[in-house]
Design an enzyme around this catalytic site. Structure first.
Site, short mmCIF file in Angstrom:
data_model
loop_
_atom_site.label_atom_id
_atom_site.label_comp_id
_atom_site.label_asym_id
_atom_site.label_seq_id
_atom_site.Cartn_x
_atom_site.Cartn_y
_atom_site.Cartn_z
N CYS A 1 26.99 30.40 41.43
CA CYS A 1 26.78 31.05 42.90
C CYS A 1 28.03 31.78 43.45
O CYS A 1 28.31 32.62 42.59
CB CYS A 1 26.69 29.80 43.95
SG CYS A 1 27.70 28.43 44.21
N ARG B 1 26.85 25.36 45.15
CA ARG B 1 25.25 25.53 45.41
C ARG B 1 24.77 25.43 43.95
O ARG B 1 23.73 25.08 43.55
CB ARG B 1 24.79 26.84 45.98
CG ARG B 1 24.94 26.55 47.75
CD ARG B 1 24.87 27.92 48.19
NE ARG B 1 25.86 28.86 47.54
CZ ARG B 1 25.87 30.23 48.10
NH1 ARG B 1 24.68 30.69 48.90
NH2 ARG B 1 26.53 30.98 47.83
#
Lengths: 219, 281
Positions: free
Chosen positions: B239, B244
């Site tokens: 990410c 994430r």
């Protein structure tokens, strides 16, 4: 009543400041509740709101509602045992109401309680919030902004460039931006920048060494 | 179809029933404790401040084994403590912490499904009280990087491995380079926007329901296999800074049981700043 820091506390209701809640008594045991204006400047404009369902028995110190903004997943905590009698469906469907009209259309729920704990009036709430707002770095501008950026320790030129770039990259027309900066020399430039670029300047406020400017993206 | 490894998750009901029990440590992992833990947390929960506690201050890296031992010791967590992680920002940083706990070999660790948001949404109790803990002894038995890939290895794999799938879990606007980071992350921009050549885009949030909990095994399987991310592949997720990416890693490895999944935690803040490296839009 309006406090020195610009925050508003309507006098027709009571407050539990520790929980950032207002309570408007409707009948003997029934209250309409919502969050206070200074809380919204702290938590950010909610884009999602959930409230415990009608009929829920909410115990003290458990969460009554969830307010989600860009920067915070905020809990609205019950200061005493209560039962949820009604929820504001309009606010759940359209969370913008909470920030736009926190004391009116942005109410969250109606609850009943046989033993509501001590609440304070608007003047007392304003006094208590003075310290809390200072700790939280909260000033109440004329509207809860859509975005907030902090720019510290940079040249005036680069601050203005950043603001312009930020608006172009992220903001829709009509959205508002709260800029927080510690460079006192920029005040005049931040005002004239709006004139030069055609962006809206809504408010300028100085609190100690910090400058708060609220813009609206117009072009 | 059930999750491959259902024991990695626990739920708000279990936590409610087990508050205060000995041998269990509920740990909140926040990106911004001022707006989270400090405003109220699960009774008895300890805090890991993700920026200060999980990362080295002087070098861009996660804490090393010795620092992890010190952190566990300070939190009163010993090797056999049952740890439950949850936190702010959609439980991203708690999931990243889970990935770090696995690097350092902690045996009993679970993620609270839905994190802080779900706890609040379900009417959970909240307190501002900070629990006092007695320091514990903690020993990292072995450092295990099988779930982690550094830039130099990523480059070798890109060249040598036809079975490799790079999954970019950011938003579509970041993937195409329209923006390099959303407005609320001023420190995570890169010199250029776009994605790693060959990467496909499956935003992390597609694996999560509105209330923050994970979708069903069936839905997750459909989501990833329909995009060519099948169990036989070697998968690398990334990410901007890796948190994430760890959510998608968690889904693929633990919920779907994929054997070969790694997080490239350097992510876009590394690749997007490298001189003379190719970028796709």
């Amino acid at each position: 009543m309006k406090a020195a820091d610009g925050c508003l506390y309507p006098e027709d209701r009571l407050y539990v400041v520790e929980n950032d809640l207002w309570f408007k008594q409707l009948s003997a045991e029934r209250f309409r509740i919502g969050v206070t204006l200074p809380y919204l400047f702290f938590s950010g404009k909610p884009n999602r709101v959930t409230v415990r369902g009608v009929g829920s028995l909410v115990r003290k110190n458990t969460s009554l509602a969830l307010l989600v903004s860009i920067k915070m997943e905020g809990a609205v905590v019950a200061p005493f045992d209560c039962e949820v009698k009604m929820v504001n469906a309009a606010a759940l469907a359209n969370p913008v109401l909470v920030a736009d009209d926190p004391y009116g259309e942005g109410w969250l729920a109606e609850v009943s309680s046989s033993d509501p704990s001590a609440m304070v009036d608007a003047c007392e709430a304003a006094k208590k919030y003075e310290e809390i707002n200072r700790e939280r770095g909260v000033v109440c501008l004329q509207a809860v902004p859509d975005y907030e950026i902090k720019v510290f320790g940079q040249t005036c030129e680069s601050i203005l460039t950043q603001i312009g770039d930020f608006m172009k990259a992220y903001m829709s027309f009509g959205e508002t931006l709260h800029v927080i900066t510690s460079d006192p020399a920029t005040e005049v430039d931040m005002i004239s920048w709006a004139e030069d670029t055609g962006q809206g300047l809504l408010e300028v406020r100085r609190v100690g060494k910090t400058l708060h400017v609220l813009y609206r993206r117009l072009v | 179809m059930t999750y491959a490894n259902p024991n990695v998750l626990t739920d708000v009901d279990w936590v409610r029933q087990n508050l205060g029990k000995p041998g269990i440590a509920i740990v909140e992992v926040d990106y911004d404790p001022k707006l989270a833990y400090e405003q109220g947390h699960i009774p008895g929960a300890l805090l890991i401040d993700w920026r200060k506690d999980m990362n080295k201050p002087d070098v861009r890296d996660i804490i090393d084994a010795r620092q992890f031992e010190e952190l566990m010791s300070r939190l009163g967590i010993s090797n056999d403590t049952h740890v439950v992680l949850y936190g702010d920002y959609n439980n991203w940083f708690a999931t990243f912490a889970f990935w770090v706990f696995e690097i350092y070999g902690h045996q009993k660790v679970q993620l609270l499904n839905g994190g802080r948001k779900k706890w609040i949404d379900s009417g959970g109790e909240l307190t501002k009280e900070i629990p006092s803990v007695k320091p514990a002894t903690y020993k990292v038995p072995k450092v295990n990087y099988e779930n982690r890939v550094f830039l130099q290895d990523l480059l070798k794999m890109k060249v040598a491995n036809p079975n490799l799938v790079l999954v970019d879990v950011r938003s579509p606007a970041e993937f195409t380079g329209e923006i390099t980071a959303p407005p609320e992350y001023p420190n995570e921009h890169a010199q250029r926007g776009g994605h790693i050549p060959g990467a496909i885009n499956i935003p992390w949030g597609q694996a999560i329901r509105e209330d923050g909990t994970f979708k069903s095994a069936e839905e997750l399987k459909q989501l990833y296999t329909s995009k060519g991310v099948s169990p036989d592949k070697e998968v690398i997720t990334y990410c901007r800074i890796g948190e994430r990416a760890s959510v998608t890693w968690f889904v693929l490895k633990h919920l779907l049981g994929y054997r070969n999944v790694k997080v490239y935690d350097g992510s876009w803040t590394e690749w997007g700043n490298l001189v003379n490296f190719p970028i796709e839009k």
